[in-house]
Scaffold this active site. Structure first.
Site, PDB file in Angstrom:
ATOM      1  N   ASN A 127       0.844  -1.200   0.000  1.00 24.30           N
ATOM      2  CA  ASN A 127       0.000   0.000   0.000  1.00 24.30           C
ATOM      3  C   ASN A 127       0.876   1.246   0.000  1.00 24.30           C
ATOM      4  O   ASN A 127       2.101   1.147  -0.018  1.00 24.30           O
ATOM      5  CB  ASN A 127      -0.962  -0.023   1.191  1.00 24.30           C
ATOM      6  CG  ASN A 127      -0.221  -0.070   2.515  1.00 24.30           C
ATOM      7  OD1 ASN A 127       0.518   0.842   2.851  1.00 24.30           O
ATOM      8  ND2 ASN A 127      -0.389  -1.171   3.251  1.00 24.30           N
ATOM      9  N   PHE A 174      -3.810   3.611  15.294  1.00 29.23           N
ATOM     10  CA  PHE A 174      -4.060   4.615  14.274  1.00 29.23           C
ATOM     11  C   PHE A 174      -5.236   4.137  13.438  1.00 29.23           C
ATOM     12  O   PHE A 174      -5.498   2.925  13.370  1.00 29.23           O
ATOM     13  CB  PHE A 174      -2.825   4.800  13.375  1.00 29.23           C
ATOM     14  CG  PHE A 174      -1.964   5.951  13.814  1.00 29.23           C
ATOM     15  CD1 PHE A 174      -1.234   5.884  14.989  1.00 29.23           C
ATOM     16  CD2 PHE A 174      -1.906   7.112  13.045  1.00 29.23           C
ATOM     17  CE1 PHE A 174      -0.456   6.959  15.402  1.00 29.23           C
ATOM     18  CE2 PHE A 174      -1.130   8.191  13.447  1.00 29.23           C
ATOM     19  CZ  PHE A 174      -0.401   8.122  14.627  1.00 29.23           C
TER      20      PHE A 174
HETATM   21  N1  CTP Z   1      -3.410  -2.924  12.430  1.00 25.00           N
HETATM   22  C1  CTP Z   1      -2.638  -3.997  12.866  1.00 25.00           C
HETATM   23  N2  CTP Z   1      -2.702  -5.189  12.202  1.00 25.00           N
HETATM   24  C2  CTP Z   1      -3.508  -5.342  11.147  1.00 25.00           C
HETATM   25  C3  CTP Z   1      -4.294  -4.270  10.694  1.00 25.00           C
HETATM   26  C4  CTP Z   1      -4.215  -3.062  11.354  1.00 25.00           C
HETATM   27  O1  CTP Z   1      -1.898  -3.839  13.840  1.00 25.00           O
HETATM   28  N3  CTP Z   1      -3.547  -6.506  10.544  1.00 25.00           N
HETATM   29  C5  CTP Z   1      -3.366  -1.682  13.186  1.00 25.00           C
HETATM   30  C6  CTP Z   1      -2.801  -0.494  12.440  1.00 25.00           C
HETATM   31  O2  CTP Z   1      -1.412  -0.370  12.648  1.00 25.00           O
HETATM   32  C7  CTP Z   1      -3.573   0.668  13.034  1.00 25.00           C
HETATM   33  C8  CTP Z   1      -4.917   0.067  13.354  1.00 25.00           C
HETATM   34  O3  CTP Z   1      -4.697  -1.335  13.460  1.00 25.00           O
HETATM   35  O4  CTP Z   1      -3.031   1.089  14.263  1.00 25.00           O
HETATM   36  C9  CTP Z   1      -5.986   0.335  12.332  1.00 25.00           C
HETATM   37  O5  CTP Z   1      -5.495   0.046  11.046  1.00 25.00           O
HETATM   38  P1  CTP Z   1      -6.379   0.382   9.772  1.00 25.00           P
HETATM   39  O6  CTP Z   1      -5.656  -0.053   8.552  1.00 25.00           O
HETATM   40  O7  CTP Z   1      -6.890   1.803   9.847  1.00 25.00           O
HETATM   41  O8  CTP Z   1      -7.675  -0.494   9.990  1.00 25.00           O
HETATM   42  P2  CTP Z   1      -7.972  -2.015   9.809  1.00 25.00           P
HETATM   43  O9  CTP Z   1      -7.841  -2.686  11.118  1.00 25.00           O
HETATM   44  O10 CTP Z   1      -7.174  -2.570   8.704  1.00 25.00           O
HETATM   45  O11 CTP Z   1      -9.507  -1.951   9.445  1.00 25.00           O
HETATM   46  P3  CTP Z   1     -10.213  -1.497   8.053  1.00 25.00           P
HETATM   47  O12 CTP Z   1      -9.278  -1.877   6.946  1.00 25.00           O
HETATM   48  O13 CTP Z   1     -11.469  -2.250   8.055  1.00 25.00           O
HETATM   49  O14 CTP Z   1     -10.440  -0.020   8.144  1.00 25.00           O
END
Ligand code: CTP
Length: 419
Positions: A221, A340
């Site tokens: 990403n 975050f």
């Molecule tokens: N995060 C994590 N592990 C994952 C996904 C996310 O630790 N597999 C953590 C990110 O570092 C961030 C938070 O969770 O602190 C939210 O990440 P974000 O990408 O905004 O959300 P998602 O959990 O992926 O949810 P969605 O894609 O449905 O918005």
């Protein structure tokens, strides 16, 4: 040089630094350091020993600092004829760079034979910290007398900076090189920062993850890692012991931060779970890929010639933050977790739901497309108390604000000690 000067613009605004030069080839680096100090907003008063003037001229240092250089305790410019008192009383910090072995020996003995050693001795210990950047041949550095002197000046209150290792002006190779100008500046900025997280062990995840489809292709990403790296740096400046688990980004590791490089979400998960065993604060800024190819091909996948794309089955990655935040150390309060949220719309609504789902006390929400790759950002902080807005600013400034907000919550509102 690792970083651009824009990273430091204004960081030392309002600070007055006495920059002392002693005799050493590394004096050429002090010229660059002086320039960086001025660009960072500091006013700089240069003081040079006789030996320093053999390596670089006061003319150069005057031109770079914009002030006449002091070289003698008999300088008659000041009405009271006491440059050692005036200079040391005005300073927010005295930095001796380069500090020769002989100068360090003088400091260790409390000698005051030249203006620079005199003003170091005359400085008010509580108000004018002394930072010493050693520079010398590797044998001189390793000599027991030098090491004894360094221990002595540290015990007397000086802050001794590390030395670099590598090729030396004399042609030998080893420890004793003075830090580079940008490293000196980072050390000084960190030294002067409020120590709000002293004693904390901070774990940060940053950057994207990369999920291999085959040996040459993958899913990733647009996260640049800049916010997470800025947070790691700010936490270190605040006195924390910092570990940064970073996905594949080319950013330089902030000084004093331990970096664990990972590629995939599964690797980041393993490293984070391991490190979270001893951390006291976990800040998850990484943009972890939600899915990975269920089976990464061992060889490059070839087109079949029939126009049919290959099937791509996905498996869900572990949610690192949710797992760590729901584990006993976080639940008992030993580990404070900060998440975050990168959203594209309805920031507050999505972020509040995410905070509940992840089980974190504090969540920093931002609009993903408005921050990825940029040097600035804006955050909404969401916790039990409500919503706090951190308006658009550089990621560096925001990282400091976020660290201060975390420190306030972790310490129960006590203000950090200011150096
Ligand atoms: N995060 C994590 N592990 C994952 C996904 C996310 O630790 N597999 C953590 C990110 O570092 C961030 C938070 O969770 O602190 C939210 O990440 P974000 O990408 O905004 O959300 P998602 O959990 O992926 O949810 P969605 O894609 O449905 O918005």
């Amino acid at each position: 040089m690792n970083t651009t000067i824009n990273d430091w613009a204004g960081e030392l605004a309002g600070r007055h630094i006495v920059l002392g030069l002693t005799g050493g080839v590394a004096a050429y680096k002090a010229a660059e350091f002086c320039r960086l100090l001025v660009k960072a907003g500091a006013t700089v008063q240069v003081v040079m020993t006789d030996a320093a003037c053999r390596f670089i001229t006061p003319v150069t240092m005057q031109a770079l600092s914009g002030r006449p250089v002091f070289t003698s305790q008999w300088d008659a410019r000041a009405d009271n004829h006491m440059p050692h008192i005036n200079l040391s009383r005005e300073a927010d910090a005295i930095v001796v760079a380069p500090a020769s072995a002989d100068f360090i020996a003088q400091l260790a003995q409390g000698r005051a034979g030249e203006l620079l050693s005199l003003l170091c001795l005359a400085r008010p210990l509580a108000q004018a910290p002394l930072l010493v950047a050693p520079a010398m041949n590797r044998q001189m550095w390793a000599h027991p007398a030098t090491q004894r002197n360094l221990r002595q000046i540290a015990a007397d209150g000086a802050h001794v900076l590390a030395v670099g290792c590598g090729e030396q002006a004399c042609g030998e190779n080893g420890d004793g090189r003075m830090l580079e100008a940008d490293e000196l500046l980072e050390e000084l900025i960190a030294f002067l920062a409020p120590k709000q997280l002293l004693g904390a062990r901070v774990l940060v995840t940053a950057g994207p993850t990369y999920e291999a489809i085959d040996p040459v292709r993958g899913i990733t990403n647009r996260s640049s890692g800049k916010m997470g790296f800025a947070i790691a740096r700010a936490a270190r400046e605040a006195g924390a012991d910092v570990t940064l688990i970073a996905g594949p980004v080319a950013l330089p590791t902030p000084r004093g931060v331990r970096r664990i490089a990972v590629t995939s979400a599964v690797q980041m998960h393993a490293a984070a779970v391991d490190e979270a065993r001893t951390a006291t604060v976990f800040i998850a800024t990484a943009a972890v890929a939600d899915w990975r190819p269920a089976h990464a091909a061992g060889n490059k996948i070839k087109k079949d010639g029939g126009g049919q794309p290959p099937p791509l089955a996905l498996a869900e990655n572990p949610d690192i933050l949710a797992e760590i935040a729901h584990a006993p150390r976080a639940q008992s309060g030993e580990l404070y977790c900060v998440g975050f949220a990168a959203e594209s719309d309805d920031l507050l609504v999505h972020a509040q739901a995410k905070r509940a789902r992840k089980g974190v006390p504090l969540l920093a929400a931002n609009i993903g497309p408005a921050t990825f790759g940029r040097d600035d950002n804006a955050l909404l902080l969401i916790d039990d108390e409500g919503v706090t807005e951190l308006p658009r600013a550089s990621k560096r400034a925001l990282a400091r604000q976020l660290v201060a907000e975390i420190a306030r919550r972790v310490s129960g509102g006590e203000e950090g000690e200011r150096v």
